[in-house]
Design a protein around this motif. Structure first.
Motif, PDB file in Angstrom:
ATOM      1  N   ALA A 127       0.837  -1.212   0.000  1.00  0.00           N
ATOM      2  CA  ALA A 127       0.000   0.000   0.000  1.00  0.00           C
ATOM      3  C   ALA A 127       0.867   1.256   0.000  1.00  0.00           C
ATOM      4  N   GLU A 128       1.974   1.205   0.726  1.00  0.00           N
ATOM      5  CA  GLU A 128       2.857   2.378   0.827  1.00  0.00           C
ATOM      6  C   GLU A 128       3.642   2.620  -0.467  1.00  0.00           C
ATOM      7  N   LYS A 129       3.786   1.551  -1.275  1.00  0.00           N
ATOM      8  CA  LYS A 129       4.500   1.700  -2.556  1.00  0.00           C
ATOM      9  C   LYS A 129       3.561   2.057  -3.714  1.00  0.00           C
ATOM     10  N   ASP A 130       2.277   2.112  -3.433  1.00  0.00           N
ATOM     11  CA  ASP A 130       1.282   2.430  -4.467  1.00  0.00           C
ATOM     12  C   ASP A 130       1.633   3.780  -5.108  1.00  0.00           C
ATOM     13  N   GLU A 131       1.821   3.771  -6.432  1.00  0.00           N
ATOM     14  CA  GLU A 131       2.183   5.023  -7.112  1.00  0.00           C
ATOM     15  C   GLU A 131       0.958   5.798  -7.593  1.00  0.00           C
ATOM     16  N   MET A 132      -0.200   5.145  -7.605  1.00  0.00           N
ATOM     17  CA  MET A 132      -1.407   5.816  -8.089  1.00  0.00           C
ATOM     18  C   MET A 132      -2.050   6.629  -6.963  1.00  0.00           C
ATOM     19  N   VAL A 133      -1.288   7.573  -6.438  1.00  0.00           N
ATOM     20  CA  VAL A 133      -1.771   8.424  -5.345  1.00  0.00           C
ATOM     21  C   VAL A 133      -1.674   9.887  -5.775  1.00  0.00           C
ATOM     22  N   GLY A 134      -2.345  10.781  -5.027  1.00  0.00           N
ATOM     23  CA  GLY A 134      -2.289  12.203  -5.366  1.00  0.00           C
ATOM     24  C   GLY A 134      -2.810  12.436  -6.777  1.00  0.00           C
ATOM     25  N   ALA A 135      -2.068  13.239  -7.538  1.00  0.00           N
ATOM     26  CA  ALA A 135      -2.498  13.567  -8.913  1.00  0.00           C
ATOM     27  C   ALA A 135      -2.514  12.328  -9.809  1.00  0.00           C
ATOM     28  N   ASN A 136      -1.627  11.361  -9.542  1.00  0.00           N
ATOM     29  CA  ASN A 136      -1.583  10.135 -10.351  1.00  0.00           C
ATOM     30  C   ASN A 136      -2.882   9.328 -10.270  1.00  0.00           C
ATOM     31  N   PHE A 137      -3.647   9.563  -9.203  1.00  0.00           N
ATOM     32  CA  PHE A 137      -4.927   8.861  -9.053  1.00  0.00           C
ATOM     33  C   PHE A 137      -5.798   9.062 -10.291  1.00  0.00           C
ATOM     34  N   PHE A 138      -5.681  10.246 -10.912  1.00  0.00           N
ATOM     35  CA  PHE A 138      -6.532  10.551 -12.073  1.00  0.00           C
ATOM     36  C   PHE A 138      -6.201   9.659 -13.273  1.00  0.00           C
ATOM     37  N   LEU A 139      -4.995   9.095 -13.283  1.00  0.00           N
ATOM     38  CA  LEU A 139      -4.627   8.176 -14.380  1.00  0.00           C
ATOM     39  C   LEU A 139      -5.442   6.889 -14.316  1.00  0.00           C
ATOM     40  N   THR A 140      -6.056   6.610 -13.162  1.00  0.00           N
ATOM     41  CA  THR A 140      -6.829   5.362 -13.021  1.00  0.00           C
ATOM     42  C   THR A 140      -8.283   5.541 -13.433  1.00  0.00           C
ATOM     43  N   ILE A 141      -8.659   6.795 -13.773  1.00  0.00           N
ATOM     44  CA  ILE A 141     -10.055   7.074 -14.105  1.00  0.00           C
ATOM     45  C   ILE A 141     -10.243   7.070 -15.617  1.00  0.00           C
ATOM     46  N   SER A 142     -11.220   6.296 -16.098  1.00  0.00           N
ATOM     47  CA  SER A 142     -11.508   6.308 -17.539  1.00  0.00           C
ATOM     48  C   SER A 142     -12.709   7.222 -17.779  1.00  0.00           C
ATOM     49  N   VAL A 143     -12.585   8.050 -18.787  1.00  0.00           N
ATOM     50  CA  VAL A 143     -13.640   9.029 -19.091  1.00  0.00           C
ATOM     51  C   VAL A 143     -14.733   8.355 -19.912  1.00  0.00           C
ATOM     52  N   PRO A 144     -16.006   8.551 -19.533  1.00  0.00           N
ATOM     53  CA  PRO A 144     -17.101   7.945 -20.311  1.00  0.00           C
ATOM     54  C   PRO A 144     -17.100   8.480 -21.746  1.00  0.00           C
ATOM     55  N   THR A 145     -17.451   7.613 -22.682  1.00  0.00           N
ATOM     56  CA  THR A 145     -17.519   8.032 -24.094  1.00  0.00           C
ATOM     57  C   THR A 145     -18.929   7.789 -24.620  1.00  0.00           C
ATOM     58  N   GLY A 146     -19.167   8.265 -25.829  1.00  0.00           N
ATOM     59  CA  GLY A 146     -20.485   8.034 -26.446  1.00  0.00           C
ATOM     60  C   GLY A 146     -21.387   9.241 -26.263  1.00  0.00           C
ATOM     61  N   PRO A 147     -22.562   9.204 -26.893  1.00  0.00           N
ATOM     62  CA  PRO A 147     -23.488  10.357 -26.857  1.00  0.00           C
ATOM     63  C   PRO A 147     -23.958  10.643 -25.420  1.00  0.00           C
TER      64      PRO A 147
END
Length: 273
Positions: A127-147
């Motif tokens: 858990a302490e080595k998790d790099e997807m923290v802070g601003a990097n957390f946003f890299l784990t979010i996929s943006v919805p697509t489509g109409p």
């Protein structure tokens, strides 16, 4: 949104334990998550570690604050009971959250056996080595697509500003209510109780005076006066006991919300950015 995989976790039986041959004492709490049914024991410092990890990982999620630390009087019964209740409020919120409840660090905290020190340390390090923290957390979010998936910037800004105004007002109101309830509870426990007991004491003195009158027809009246004194005493005790049944739980819940409200200015700042 609701947690799609809801579960509960009870926090019971705070017990004093020692290590280093009795040189160090601490309180351990028994946790039983409903989705595993397996009990584990955790100290406050484990909760504190988990809170730190989650707050670092999720910059746009309000992680509720833990009950405050206390250096002195940590083993007093009232403090332990109050802390257990505070941790239970905290846990109820965490288990119902759709993101926090599924986080690896949180699940490790709930499920790693208390006796397996090696597994605990491995999960902790991971858990302490998790790099997807802070601003990097946003890299784990996929943006919805489509109409209909894209958001209108002006509408988003309007919603964020509306929410900002709401949380500011709620923060002020929660603070005021907490202060008022605290003051009222204090008056019930000390002032009101004392005032009723003063009246009771006065009737008691009158009753004692009447007892000196030994005539048969006085007995009933003497007993009635003594009973009145006891009734006022009992009313004083009821006042002192009342906050435990209504105001204290309200203030505990307010404390949880005040923790959230303190988080929102930073979250809104990140959101605007």
């Amino acid at each position: 949104q609701e947690n799609p995989y809801p579960f509960q976790c009870s926090i019971e039986d705070p017990t004093k334990q020692t290590k280093f041959k009795g040189m160090k004492s601490y309180i351990a709490y028994k946790l039983v998550p409903s989705h595993t049914g397996q009990q584990v024991h955790r100290r406050y410092k484990h909760f504190d570690w988990l809170y730190g990890r989650l707050a670092e990982k999720f910059p746009v999620i309000s992680v509720p604050h833990l009950p405050e630390k206390q250096a002195t009087g940590r083993f007093e019964e009232d403090f332990i009971s109050k802390r257990r209740k505070g941790l239970a409020w905290w846990m109820d919120h965490m288990c119902s959250h759709p993101v926090l409840a599924q986080c690896d660090a949180f699940q490790h905290f709930l499920t790693c056996p208390s006796t397996d020190e090696k597994a605990w340390k491995q999960g902790k390090r991971k858990a302490e080595k998790d790099e997807m923290v802070g601003a990097n957390f946003f890299l784990t979010i996929s943006v919805p697509t489509g109409p209909g998936a894209s958001l209108d910037l002006q509408e988003v800004e309007s919603q964020v500003d509306g929410f900002k105004a709401f949380t500011k007002k709620m923060d002020e109101s929660a603070l005021q209510l907490n202060h008022t309830a605290n003051e009222f509870a204090r008056k019930q426990v000390t002032g009101f109780k004392k005032e009723y007991q003063k009246v009771g004491h006065s009737f008691k003195c009158l009753s004692q005076a009447f007892e000196l009158d030994q005539q048969a027809f006085s007995v009933g009246l003497n007993q009635a006066i003594a009973f009145t004194a006891e009734a006022y005493d009992a009313i004083g005790d009821l006042f002192a006991d009342q906050p435990r049944q209504d105001l204290d739980p309200v203030m505990d819940l307010l404390a949880l919300y005040q923790g959230h409200l303190a988080n929102f200015p930073d979250i809104i700042h990140v959101q605007k950015g």
